[in-house]
Design a protein around this motif. Structure first.
Motif, short mmCIF file in Angstrom:
data_model
loop_
_atom_site.label_atom_id
_atom_site.label_comp_id
_atom_site.label_asym_id
_atom_site.label_seq_id
_atom_site.Cartn_x
_atom_site.Cartn_y
_atom_site.Cartn_z
N PRO A 88 0.54 -1.23 -0.26
CA PRO A 88 0.06 0.10 0.06
C PRO A 88 0.86 1.43 -0.77
CG PRO A 88 0.05 -0.64 2.25
CD PRO A 88 1.06 -1.90 1.10
N VAL A 89 -0.02 1.99 -0.04
CA VAL A 89 0.61 3.71 -0.38
C VAL A 89 0.65 4.28 0.75
CG1 VAL A 89 1.87 3.60 -2.90
CG2 VAL A 89 -0.65 4.70 -2.71
N LEU A 90 0.56 6.03 0.91
CA LEU A 90 0.52 6.35 2.51
C LEU A 90 0.78 8.03 1.58
CD1 LEU A 90 2.24 4.78 5.21
CD2 LEU A 90 0.02 4.05 4.60
N MET A 91 -1.34 8.50 1.99
CA MET A 91 -1.00 9.41 1.68
C MET A 91 -0.48 10.78 2.74
SD MET A 91 -3.19 11.91 0.07
CE MET A 91 -4.49 11.12 -0.29
N ASP A 92 0.55 11.42 2.06
CA ASP A 92 1.56 12.20 2.45
C ASP A 92 1.03 13.51 2.91
OD1 ASP A 92 3.44 13.76 4.18
OD2 ASP A 92 4.46 13.20 1.58
N TYR A 159 2.09 9.77 -1.15
CA TYR A 159 1.32 10.52 -2.84
C TYR A 159 0.70 11.01 -1.71
CZ TYR A 159 -2.58 7.30 -2.27
OH TYR A 159 -3.72 6.99 -1.51
N GLY A 160 0.32 12.18 -2.99
CA GLY A 160 -0.29 13.53 -2.62
C GLY A 160 -1.72 13.48 -4.32
N ILE A 161 -2.31 14.28 -3.24
CA ILE A 161 -3.26 14.10 -4.97
C ILE A 161 -4.24 15.63 -4.18
CG2 ILE A 161 -5.73 13.62 -5.68
CD1 ILE A 161 -5.36 10.38 -4.26
N GLY A 162 -4.12 16.25 -6.18
CA GLY A 162 -4.23 17.14 -5.93
C GLY A 162 -5.17 17.29 -6.99
N VAL A 163 -6.56 18.48 -6.04
CA VAL A 163 -7.31 17.96 -7.18
C VAL A 163 -8.08 20.09 -7.61
CG1 VAL A 163 -10.16 17.22 -7.54
CG2 VAL A 163 -8.63 16.10 -7.12
N ALA A 164 -8.19 20.68 -8.66
CA ALA A 164 -8.23 21.37 -9.12
C ALA A 164 -9.22 22.15 -10.09
CB ALA A 164 -7.58 22.39 -8.80
N VAL A 165 -10.40 22.76 -10.03
CA VAL A 165 -11.19 23.08 -11.54
C VAL A 165 -10.97 24.19 -11.90
CG1 VAL A 165 -12.80 24.22 -9.99
CG2 VAL A 165 -13.38 22.80 -12.23
N GLY A 166 -11.31 24.18 -13.72
CA GLY A 166 -11.11 25.56 -14.36
C GLY A 166 -11.34 25.73 -15.87
N GLY A 168 -13.28 24.68 -17.12
CA GLY A 168 -14.31 24.03 -17.70
C GLY A 168 -13.74 22.67 -17.42
N LYS A 169 -12.54 22.04 -16.67
CA LYS A 169 -12.59 20.81 -16.50
C LYS A 169 -11.74 20.91 -15.44
CE LYS A 169 -9.93 20.00 -21.03
NZ LYS A 169 -8.82 19.44 -21.81
N VAL A 170 -11.61 19.43 -14.84
CA VAL A 170 -11.76 18.90 -13.20
C VAL A 170 -9.75 18.76 -13.73
CG1 VAL A 170 -11.69 17.12 -11.65
CG2 VAL A 170 -13.53 18.37 -12.80
N TRP A 171 -9.11 19.08 -13.06
CA TRP A 171 -7.68 18.77 -13.72
C TRP A 171 -7.43 18.43 -11.99
CZ3 TRP A 171 -5.26 20.49 -17.66
CH2 TRP A 171 -5.59 21.78 -18.15
N VAL A 172 -6.17 16.88 -12.14
CA VAL A 172 -6.03 15.94 -10.85
C VAL A 172 -3.82 16.46 -11.21
CG1 VAL A 172 -5.90 13.44 -9.89
CG2 VAL A 172 -8.28 14.69 -11.04
N ALA A 173 -3.83 16.27 -10.34
CA ALA A 173 -2.30 15.34 -10.22
C ALA A 173 -2.54 14.88 -9.08
CB ALA A 173 -1.37 17.02 -10.04
N VAL A 174 -1.14 13.42 -9.13
CA VAL A 174 -0.85 12.61 -8.22
C VAL A 174 0.41 13.03 -7.90
CG1 VAL A 174 -1.05 10.32 -7.39
CG2 VAL A 174 -3.28 11.43 -8.35
N GLN A 175 1.43 12.65 -6.83
CA GLN A 175 2.73 13.27 -6.52
C GLN A 175 3.03 11.66 -6.07
OE1 GLN A 175 3.81 16.53 -5.86
NE2 GLN A 175 3.92 18.06 -7.50
#
Length: 179
Positions: A88-92, A159-166, A168-175
């Motif tokens: 498993p991975v853990l949220m940082d 890992y970390g998960i970023g979610v934003a909107v702009g 007209g789209k939802v943008w996700v970044a997972v590091q």
């Protein structure tokens, strides 16, 4: 009780199940802590700029939808790694989560995917707001062998998960990080 503990340590499947449950608990706890401490991207007042990116945080209802996408991605990655018998991975919530959120906000403002200025392994994608869900993002990554390899790479433990909107789209970044 002692016999149960001994059986646990002697059975890789039972130990893997325990570690998977522990990982899920710690990830959910990290996500809750992120949201409570304001690092999850919804820390700005709706409609006000967040950080240096110029990102305007959406209203509370939309932010709740973005938080649901983040949670769904978190759970989907956990389940996928568990099903593929990958540790498993853990949220940082202290480094990767705010960095991923900052990156998601930056690309949401620019309207196009960008490389990170940091030396990290990152997945990113955007979907139209109407079709955006955590499972849709994971499904898109699974259609790419390179992205699937990142999600299932046993070297990554945080890992970390970023979610934003702009735009007209939802943008996700997972590091992802190995330490």
């Amino acid at each position: 009780m002692i016999r149960r503990q001994s059986a646990l340590w002697n059975s890789p499947l039972e130990l893997r199940g325990l570690l998977s449950q522990l990982g899920m608990f710690l990830s959910v706890a990290g996500l809750v802590m992120t949201l409570v401490t304001g690092l999850g991207g919804g820390s700005s007042t709706p409609g006000s700029p967040s950080g240096d990116s110029g990102y305007e945080a959406p209203g509370l209802e939309r932010q709740a939808e973005l938080d649901q996408i983040r949670n769904d991605i978190n759970l989907a990655i956990k389940h996928l790694r568990h099903n593929e018998q990958v540790p498993p991975v853990l949220m940082d919530p202290f480094e990767l989560q705010p960095a991923a959120q900052e990156h998601a906000e930056k690309v949401a403002v620019s309207g196009e995917l960008q490389n990170s200025g940091q030396n990290v392994t990152m997945l990113q994608h955007s979907l139209p707001e109407s079709g955006a869900s955590g499972h849709a993002f994971l499904e898109a990554w699974l259609h790419s062998e390179a992205h699937t390899e990142v999600v299932l790479d046993p070297r990554y433990v945080f890992y970390g998960i970023g979610v934003a909107v702009g735009h007209g789209k939802v943008w996700v970044a997972v590091q992802f990080s190995d330490s």
